[in-house]
Write a protein that holds these residues in place. Structure first.
Motif, mmCIF file in Angstrom:
data_model
loop_
_atom_site.group_PDB
_atom_site.id
_atom_site.type_symbol
_atom_site.label_atom_id
_atom_site.label_comp_id
_atom_site.label_asym_id
_atom_site.label_seq_id
_atom_site.Cartn_x
_atom_site.Cartn_y
_atom_site.Cartn_z
ATOM 1 N N SER A 96 0.811 -1.144 0.098
ATOM 2 C CA SER A 96 0.020 -0.010 -0.087
ATOM 3 C C SER A 96 1.005 1.194 -0.054
ATOM 4 O O SER A 96 1.897 1.369 0.839
ATOM 5 N N SER A 97 0.519 2.333 -0.825
ATOM 6 C CA SER A 97 0.966 3.625 -0.927
ATOM 7 C C SER A 97 1.009 4.197 0.539
ATOM 8 O O SER A 97 1.799 5.216 0.800
ATOM 9 N N LYS A 98 0.230 3.729 1.128
ATOM 10 C CA LYS A 98 -0.018 4.818 2.671
ATOM 11 C C LYS A 98 1.483 4.386 3.287
ATOM 12 O O LYS A 98 1.806 5.453 4.335
ATOM 13 N N ASN A 125 -5.125 13.897 -3.139
ATOM 14 C CA ASN A 125 -4.909 12.941 -2.268
ATOM 15 C C ASN A 125 -6.301 11.606 -2.395
ATOM 16 O O ASN A 125 -5.806 10.447 -2.073
ATOM 17 N N ASN A 159 -5.553 8.549 -4.572
ATOM 18 C CA ASN A 159 -4.915 7.240 -4.085
ATOM 19 C C ASN A 159 -5.588 6.312 -3.446
ATOM 20 O O ASN A 159 -5.050 4.971 -2.943
ATOM 21 N N TYR A 204 4.784 10.928 -13.051
ATOM 22 C CA TYR A 204 5.108 9.737 -12.177
ATOM 23 C C TYR A 204 6.583 9.215 -12.581
ATOM 24 O O TYR A 204 6.632 8.010 -12.429
ATOM 25 N N ASN A 227 9.244 5.688 -4.788
ATOM 26 C CA ASN A 227 8.765 4.036 -4.798
ATOM 27 C C ASN A 227 9.498 3.341 -4.087
ATOM 28 O O ASN A 227 9.209 2.467 -3.373
ATOM 29 N N LYS A 258 -0.898 3.795 -12.289
ATOM 30 C CA LYS A 258 -0.580 2.983 -11.124
ATOM 31 C C LYS A 258 0.932 2.651 -11.181
ATOM 32 O O LYS A 258 1.579 3.267 -12.373
ATOM 33 N N SER A 259 1.540 2.695 -10.038
ATOM 34 C CA SER A 259 3.084 2.671 -9.796
ATOM 35 C C SER A 259 3.213 1.230 -9.582
ATOM 36 O O SER A 259 2.542 0.619 -8.763
ATOM 37 N N GLU A 318 0.953 1.602 -5.969
ATOM 38 C CA GLU A 318 0.187 2.853 -5.860
ATOM 39 C C GLU A 318 -0.984 2.935 -7.045
ATOM 40 O O GLU A 318 -0.638 2.587 -8.165
ATOM 41 N N SER A 350 -2.974 6.175 -8.766
ATOM 42 C CA SER A 350 -3.066 7.801 -8.558
ATOM 43 C C SER A 350 -4.358 8.037 -9.821
ATOM 44 O O SER A 350 -4.078 8.371 -10.926
ATOM 45 N N ARG A 351 -5.629 7.935 -9.192
ATOM 46 C CA ARG A 351 -6.614 7.980 -10.110
ATOM 47 C C ARG A 351 -6.812 9.701 -10.467
ATOM 48 O O ARG A 351 -6.739 10.524 -9.977
#
Ligand code: AVI
Length: 313
Positions: free
Chosen positions: A20-22, A155, A158, A198, A209, A243-244, A273, A275-276
């Motif tokens: 998770s990107s969090k 934010n 995400n 990105y 990342n 997406k990453s 991640e 990133s919409r």
């Protein structure tokens, strides 16, 4: 076992693998994100800053706040407040009566913001709140004071759409009728603009990342060889989803002390991640059947970014 350890173990046991990107935001991750926001390719921050600088009057008008009636301006994930300061300056100069309540999980970020605000806007009343967004909102719920919530920087992007929908519901539940939400989102646009944001040339997003693997090494006693992974962003203009990934450049195994060994094939990806990017339709979709009603949309001059103003019915 910590939640972080559980999530890492669970995510690396899945197929495809996921982290998770969090968990990007440790001290190093925070620093790298600040650098990303200053990269020439990362247009999001500049575009939203332009809206706050050039359309401050429009923002204030559509928030429906008046100089003589007190309100709370609550910012979720305030960071360094660069954009918000544009709005705060005008509100203070025009004599609005309000408290600015920046919410963040980092007390370091909050303290820095508080002292810079003290220097720049002495008269501003700042009430910092450290913690999880919903814990803090829950504690503000009983005040009955009219509220304006700022959730900037895309934010919300995400989150998966379903999670974003749930977020809107939870937010609606802690607000009162007439409260406002200013929601900053990145808009769907050409791949030629999104992908470089990105994948900056200086390699800061790559380092951001990869830092997740360093964090796992440091905090969970793992042995990821960072050299054997690379950063890969993807974007579909049709879905609007960026997406990453972290890609294993060779077959390898990684050991996390206490959680076991994880095998990677050459070329295998870890999704880290989402990133919409948004359109009006997607905003309508995530707010459908919530108590939020769309009121206004403000955009930067290039039409890259939007600040939507929503009212809690
Ligand atoms: C915080 N968030 C909105 C950023 C984004 O654009 O999704 C995080 C980020 N990831 C890579 N670059 C920036």
């Amino acid at each position: 076992m910590s939640q972080f350890e559980k999530d890492v173990k669970d995510g690396l046991s899945r197929s495809p693998k996921y982290l998770s990107s969090k968990y990007f935001y440790d001290k190093k991750g925070d620093e790298l994100f600040v650098q990303i926001m200053n990269m020439p390719e990362y247009y999001l921050t500049r575009a939203e800053f332009e809206i706050f600088k050039e359309q401050t009057t429009e923002i204030i008008e559509s928030l429906g706040v008046r100089p003589d009636s007190y309100f709370e301006l609550v910012e979720l994930g305030a960071g360094d407040g660069t954009k918000t300061k544009e709005l705060l300056k005008v509100l203070v100069n025009q004599g609005f009566k309000f408290d600015y309540v920046p919410v963040d999980i980092s007390s370091n970020a909050l303290n820095q913001l508080q002292s810079s605000l003290k220097e720049e806007m002495e008269e501003l009343s700042v009430k910092i709140r450290k913690g999880d967004y919903f814990e803090v909102l829950e504690s503000l719920k009983f005040t009955n004071t009219p509220k304006v919530i700022l959730f900037l920087g895309s934010n919300i992007g995400n989150l998966e759409d379903e999670q974003a929908h749930q977020f809107m519901n939870e937010l609606a539940a802690v607000l009162n009728s007439g409260d406002k939400l200013l929601l900053g989102v990145d808009l769907i646009k050409a791949e030629e603009v999104v992908l470089p944001a990105y994948n900056d040339k200086a390699g800061i997003t790559k380092a951001f990342n990869l830092n997740l693997l360093s964090r796992i090494n440091n905090e969970l006693d793992a042995n990821f060889d960072i050299e054997n992974f690379t950063h890969q962003p993807e974007y579909s203009e049709t879905t609007g989803i960026a997406k990453s990934f972290l890609v294993s450049t060779k077959a390898q195994s990684v050991k996390i002390n206490g959680s076991g060994t994880f095998e990677f094939k050459a070329g295998e990806k870890i999704h880290t991640e989402i990133s919409r990017k948004y359109s009006d339709e997607i905003i309508v979709k995530i707010t459908k059947n919530t108590k939020f009603r769309l009121q206004e949309k403000l955009q930067d001059s290039k039409g890259y970014f939007a600040d939507y103003i929503l009212v809690r019915d």
